[in-house]
Design a protein around this motif. Structure first.
Motif, short mmCIF file in Angstrom:
data_model
loop_
_atom_site.label_atom_id
_atom_site.label_comp_id
_atom_site.label_asym_id
_atom_site.label_seq_id
_atom_site.Cartn_x
_atom_site.Cartn_y
_atom_site.Cartn_z
N SER A 71 -5.67 7.95 -6.12
CA SER A 71 -6.87 7.94 -5.59
C SER A 71 -7.83 8.88 -6.53
O SER A 71 -7.53 9.79 -6.73
CB SER A 71 -6.78 8.62 -4.24
OG SER A 71 -8.08 8.85 -3.64
N ALA A 107 -11.28 12.33 -5.75
CA ALA A 107 -10.73 13.32 -4.43
C ALA A 107 -12.10 14.12 -3.86
O ALA A 107 -12.97 14.48 -4.68
CB ALA A 107 -9.89 14.22 -4.83
N ASP A 122 -7.55 12.52 3.41
CA ASP A 122 -6.46 11.74 3.18
C ASP A 122 -5.39 12.56 2.97
O ASP A 122 -4.06 12.01 3.04
CB ASP A 122 -7.09 11.09 1.60
CG ASP A 122 -7.38 12.47 0.44
OD1 ASP A 122 -8.26 13.19 0.86
OD2 ASP A 122 -7.20 12.13 -0.40
N SER A 144 -1.58 17.23 -6.32
CA SER A 144 -3.08 17.34 -6.39
C SER A 144 -3.39 18.39 -7.41
O SER A 144 -3.54 19.58 -7.31
CB SER A 144 -3.33 18.27 -4.93
OG SER A 144 -4.72 18.37 -4.94
N ARG A 165 -4.19 12.74 -5.93
CA ARG A 165 -5.30 12.94 -5.46
C ARG A 165 -5.98 13.34 -6.74
O ARG A 165 -6.09 14.76 -7.07
CB ARG A 165 -5.31 13.97 -4.40
CG ARG A 165 -6.59 14.27 -3.63
CD ARG A 165 -6.44 15.05 -2.44
NE ARG A 165 -7.45 14.82 -1.65
CZ ARG A 165 -8.46 15.90 -1.53
NH1 ARG A 165 -8.57 16.96 -2.11
NH2 ARG A 165 -9.48 15.62 -0.59
#
Length: 303
Positions: free
Chosen positions: A98, A101, A117, A131, A155
């Motif tokens: 993704s 973020a 998310d 992340s 992310r």
């Protein structure tokens, strides 16, 4: 971060012909080099995210290590059922990447804000959540994911995030200390980590010493119980809703381990918002910039 991700993925594709990248008709200016070098390991699925996840599941079931790349909320919310049923249920080696973020696409409005998310993806069985805070940690997360054969979620930021780590290899995925101080502990994740570091520098000028810890893997969480017990005050900072994100994950660990330390969550309020603007503007609006963090820390210590 997205440039670092594609560069590192290119290196992985050189090492392993089973590495496969699928995009949802975006990423232009970033993914072309991969596409040209590995035309048989690349597919543009078009603006059809649900189909894209089905393709990823099929390729993974045939032995490929698949990375699905799209903007912010698109690879999560448009195809949640396919992720849950086609990928997680079958425990397939698919990484959902993704880009953008948090509030990275702030000017495009709430529909493009990836601020819930983590809560959605953390509820899915067997899902590992990465992340990273900067390009260097992005590369480390990607390398760490290579050994996993289960679903993963990355992310990533997209706005030329500065490097805040050094190139020296570190044990991964332990919590990474970035500043040191005994007055308060800050736990954070993602690109907003840079704001926490700037806040720590500002606080130091007024005699407040804080420790900033970056957490690159949110699920499964390598909880450092001994570390948090050393502080009377812990502040969790994230560019995500206060509900379902890192703050919720840490709160759960506090409860499970009987930790009574004062815990404050600094994130986006659990409500629909209509504010538009750049990521910088929205961070200020939600007190997620350095000054907002400073004000929160001062209030915590005063109380």
């Amino acid at each position: 971060m997205r440039n670092a991700f594609i560069e590192e993925l290119t290196l992985l594709a050189e090492e392993n012909e089973k590495v496969f990248l699928i995009i949802g008709d975006l990423g232009f200016g970033v993914i072309e080099s991969f596409e040209k070098r590995f035309p048989n390991q690349f597919l543009n699925a078009g603006v059809a995210e649900q189909n894209m996840m089905g393709m990823a599941a099929g390729l993974a079931s045939a032995g490929y290590k698949v990375y699905v790349y799209s903007i912010g909320n698109f690879p999560v919310f448009r195809c949640l059922e396919q992720i849950r049923n086609d990928i997680c249920y079958e425990e397939l080696d698919v990484s959902i990447v993704s880009i953008g973020a948090g509030l990275s696409y702030g000017t495009l409005g709430y529909s493009h804000h990836a601020i819930d998310d983590i809560g959605v993806m953390s509820a899915l069985p067997g899902m590992t959540i990465y992340s990273p805070a900067d390009p260097i940690e992005t590369r480390r997360c990607l390398r760490d994911s290579v050994s996993l054969r289960t679903p993963k979620y990355f992310r990533l930021g997209k706005s030329g995030e500065p490097e805040i780590f050094n190139q020296t290899p570190t044990e991964f995925p332990n919590w990474t200390p970035l500043t040191f101080g005994n007055d308060l502990l800050i736990l954070t994740t993602g690109s907003v980590t840079n704001e926490a570091i700037k806040a720590a520098a500002l606080l130091q000028t007024i005699g407040i010493e804080v420790s900033v810890i970056a957490i690159p893997v949110l699920k499964p969480l390598a909880f450092s119980e001994g570390l948090v017990r050393n502080f009377d005050n812990v502040l969790v900072i994230e560019e995500h809703s206060k509900s379902g994100g890192l703050g919720t994950i840490i709160s759960e660990q506090f409860a499970l381990n009987g930790i009574r330390t004062n815990l404050v969550k600094l994130g986006i309020p659990d409500q629909v918002h209509h504010e538009l603007g750049s990521q910088t503007h929205l961070r200020t609006y939600f007190n997620l910039d350095a000054q907002g963090i400073v004000d929160t820390v001062k209030e915590m210590l005063k109380n």
